[in-house]
Design a protein around this motif. Structure first.
Motif, short mmCIF file in Angstrom:
data_model
loop_
_atom_site.label_atom_id
_atom_site.label_comp_id
_atom_site.label_asym_id
_atom_site.label_seq_id
_atom_site.Cartn_x
_atom_site.Cartn_y
_atom_site.Cartn_z
N THR A 7 -74.00 49.51 -65.70
CA THR A 7 -74.76 50.63 -65.14
C THR A 7 -73.91 51.65 -64.40
O THR A 7 -74.04 52.85 -64.63
CB THR A 7 -75.85 50.09 -64.19
OG1 THR A 7 -76.66 49.16 -64.89
CG2 THR A 7 -76.72 51.22 -63.64
N GLY A 8 -73.07 51.19 -63.50
CA GLY A 8 -72.30 52.11 -62.66
C GLY A 8 -71.45 53.08 -63.45
O GLY A 8 -71.30 54.25 -63.08
N ASP A 18 -70.54 61.87 -58.35
CA ASP A 18 -70.15 60.47 -58.16
C ASP A 18 -68.65 60.37 -57.93
O ASP A 18 -67.86 61.05 -58.58
CB ASP A 18 -70.55 59.66 -59.41
CG ASP A 18 -70.42 58.17 -59.22
OD1 ASP A 18 -69.28 57.69 -59.11
OD2 ASP A 18 -71.46 57.50 -59.18
#
Length: 75
Positions: A7-8, A18
């Motif tokens: 996911t990350g 991010d």
């Protein structure tokens, strides 16, 4: 080599704010250039869609959708 994407990484690739955005993008480019296979699970995909929709936008989630489909591109 087969590389599992969690996911990350997916979230970072679609979120310029991010901290890992640049390294995630570079990682995808390197994997693609080497012709390596990337895999994930349906659970990860659901988590990514949910996080992108709730923390970013529906538009971002749909960009991710286009990205993960066959022939998708990170641009």
């Amino acid at each position: 080599m087969i590389i599992f994407i969690d996911t990350g990484v997916f979230v970072a690739v679609h979120n310029a704010a991010d901290d890992n955005f640049k390294s995630a993008r570079l990682g995808f480019e390197k994997i693609k250039a080497r012709g390596e296979k990337m895999v994930t699970t349906d659970y990860v995909l659901h988590e990514v869609y949910t996080r992108l929709i709730t923390k970013m936008s529906y538009k971002t989630a749909m960009a991710f959708d286009a990205f993960v489909r066959p022939g998708g591109d990170a641009s």
